[in-house]
Motif scaffolding. Structure first.
Motif, mmCIF file in Angstrom:
data_model
loop_
_atom_site.group_PDB
_atom_site.id
_atom_site.type_symbol
_atom_site.label_atom_id
_atom_site.label_comp_id
_atom_site.label_asym_id
_atom_site.label_seq_id
_atom_site.Cartn_x
_atom_site.Cartn_y
_atom_site.Cartn_z
ATOM 1 N N ARG A 1 15.913 79.265 2.302
ATOM 2 C CA ARG A 1 15.802 78.684 0.936
ATOM 3 C C ARG A 1 16.744 79.668 0.048
ATOM 4 N NH1 ARG A 1 15.008 74.349 -0.412
ATOM 5 N NH2 ARG A 1 13.564 74.537 -1.981
ATOM 6 N N ALA A 2 16.811 80.953 0.239
ATOM 7 C CA ALA A 2 17.541 81.643 -0.571
ATOM 8 C C ALA A 2 18.944 81.936 0.033
ATOM 9 C CB ALA A 2 16.783 83.243 -0.740
ATOM 10 N N TYR B 1 11.774 87.427 -4.458
ATOM 11 C CA TYR B 1 10.747 86.703 -3.488
ATOM 12 C C TYR B 1 9.221 87.339 -4.211
ATOM 13 C CZ TYR B 1 8.188 86.360 0.833
ATOM 14 O OH TYR B 1 7.179 85.699 1.694
ATOM 15 N N ASP B 2 8.602 86.100 -4.825
ATOM 16 C CA ASP B 2 7.407 86.128 -5.542
ATOM 17 C C ASP B 2 6.316 85.562 -4.801
ATOM 18 O OD1 ASP B 2 5.334 86.494 -7.359
ATOM 19 O OD2 ASP B 2 6.445 85.439 -8.904
ATOM 20 N N TYR C 1 15.132 82.340 -7.369
ATOM 21 C CA TYR C 1 13.695 83.001 -7.332
ATOM 22 C C TYR C 1 12.851 82.197 -6.309
ATOM 23 C CZ TYR C 1 9.950 85.013 -9.770
ATOM 24 O OH TYR C 1 8.684 85.957 -10.035
ATOM 25 N N LEU C 2 12.172 82.962 -5.383
ATOM 26 C CA LEU C 2 11.497 82.254 -4.510
ATOM 27 C C LEU C 2 9.958 82.269 -5.032
ATOM 28 C CD1 LEU C 2 13.121 83.989 -1.533
ATOM 29 C CD2 LEU C 2 13.461 81.521 -2.086
ATOM 30 N N VAL C 3 9.400 80.882 -5.011
ATOM 31 C CA VAL C 3 8.051 80.832 -5.379
ATOM 32 C C VAL C 3 7.330 80.585 -4.243
ATOM 33 C CG1 VAL C 3 6.239 79.258 -6.636
ATOM 34 C CG2 VAL C 3 8.661 79.504 -7.657
ATOM 35 N N SER D 1 18.257 79.692 -9.865
ATOM 36 C CA SER D 1 17.516 78.493 -9.526
ATOM 37 C C SER D 1 15.988 79.112 -9.102
ATOM 38 C CB SER D 1 18.050 78.188 -8.060
ATOM 39 O OG SER D 1 19.265 77.650 -8.180
ATOM 40 N N VAL D 2 15.251 78.099 -9.430
ATOM 41 C CA VAL D 2 13.908 78.229 -8.899
ATOM 42 C C VAL D 2 13.486 77.725 -7.609
ATOM 43 C CG1 VAL D 2 11.231 78.179 -9.345
ATOM 44 C CG2 VAL D 2 12.986 78.528 -11.399
ATOM 45 N N VAL D 3 13.103 78.399 -6.569
ATOM 46 C CA VAL D 3 12.980 77.615 -5.093
ATOM 47 C C VAL D 3 11.762 77.473 -4.710
ATOM 48 C CG1 VAL D 3 14.142 77.574 -2.851
ATOM 49 C CG2 VAL D 3 15.586 78.622 -5.072
ATOM 50 N N GLY D 4 11.235 76.358 -4.394
ATOM 51 C CA GLY D 4 9.768 76.357 -3.937
ATOM 52 C C GLY D 4 9.827 76.727 -2.110
#
Length: 324
Positions: free
Chosen positions: A134-135, A213-214, A234-236, A258-261
């Motif tokens: 994803r990232a 990474y969150d 930004y990893l959700v 980017s906000v990435v799920g």
């Protein structure tokens, strides 16, 4: 056989341990004598009815298990009794026996450590999907890991280092910070004591991290996102804090970010070939000593409620397992 049962939704203390009939596999299923079952944060949410997966009551919680094949159902030819396997399923792990689809089982070497195997699948699968897929974290980039001393956090730290990135680990106690350093973190932030934004700025020379990474959510999400670098990702990953945060979307515009799920379970189901390739890469890293799953505590089956309470209150470093 003995099993932990959730007869009503509620806190870990509401779980009971009961004797229930031995399991019998349906066609396509495998029954496993459980040697180790890993505890994950979604297990807490599931028994409290706060997760997207909602098994019908009553049920046995736990989704990640390693042990010996006890019996196989019709049509299962790839596994045999007494074979070592690891499996990831929706529920049923916190018991002396578990049942899983044969397609959810992976054969283990004869010398495999059951606890390490049970502790690997979800956290490393999640973190590899997040960081690599994803990232697309690259060598030379900087990644900030929030909640870095938890299971997925330590996995993310190790995977980031295996890729050649610089990793900043953020955690809430000095003990947790020490674990992050032990697993390769280049720099650390104790966000119970330090100002998160100021420390991110200082540790990145004002540029901000390329990837965040969150798995925590809550009060740390917005200040972390405000600190992200240009074109950051930004990893959700999850909401261990218990609060699903809201972000002002103008920040994504200003940062070009980017906000990435990240939802590994559905990724593994929808894209099994890519998921398998990821695990093959990680097995190579394990052989090289770059990935070292850390198990901090082992609990007896009757102490499952305490294990889940420790997880809920974020007292866990690395992974914890139930050993029936």
């Amino acid at each position: 056989m003995r099993a932990i049962r959730c007869n009503r939704y509620g806190p870990p203390e509401s779980l009971t341990i009961e004797d229930i009939p031995d399991l019998v596999p349906a066609p396509g299923e495998v029954v496993i004598d459980v040697k180790a079952a890993s505890v994950n944060f979604p297990d807490v949410l599931i028994i409290e009815n706060r997760y997207q997966v909602k098994p019908p009551l009553p049920f046995t919680p736990g989704s990640e298990v390693a042990g010996l094949v006890r019996a196989v159902g019709d049509g299962v030819t790839q596994f045999r009794p007494e074979q070592r396997v690891v499996a990831f399923m929706g529920s049923g792990a916190f018991a002396e026996q578990a049942v899983a689809p044969a397609t959810a089982c992976i054969a283990l070497p004869d010398d495999a450590d059951f606890a390490v195997a049970a502790a690997f699948t979800l956290v490393y699968g999640t973190s590899h999907h997040a960081v690599v897929d994803r990232a697309a974290l690259q060598a030379g980039e900087t990644m900030l890991v929030l909640g870095a001393a938890g299971g997925v956090g330590l996995a993310a730290v190790e995977i980031g280092k295996a890729l050649g990135a610089r990793v900043i680990a953020a955690a809430s106690t000095d003990e947790k910070i020490a674990a992050c350093v032990e697993h390769g973190a280049d720099a650390t932030i104790n966000y119970s004591r330090d100002d998160l934004r100021e420390q991110i700025k200082a540790l990145t020379d004002g540029r901000g991290p390329d990837v965040i990474y969150d798995p925590v959510g809550g009060i740390y999400t917005e200040p972390a996102f405000r600190s992200i670098g240009w074109r950051g990702r930004y990893l959700v990953v999850g909401f261990a804090n218990g609060e699903i945060p809201k972000l002002p979307l103008n920040l994504t515009l200003l940062k070009g970010a980017s906000v990435v799920g990240v939802f590994w379970g559905d990724y593994a189901r929808r894209e099994p070939e890519r998921n398998t390739a990821g695990f093959m890469q990680m097995l190579g890293w394990m052989k090289e000593g770059k990935l070292r799953p850390y198990i901090s505590t082992r609990y007896a089956l009757e102490d499952t409620g305490r294990a889940l309470r420790d997880m809920a209150e974020r007292r866990v470093v690395g992974k914890i397992v139930i050993t029936p």
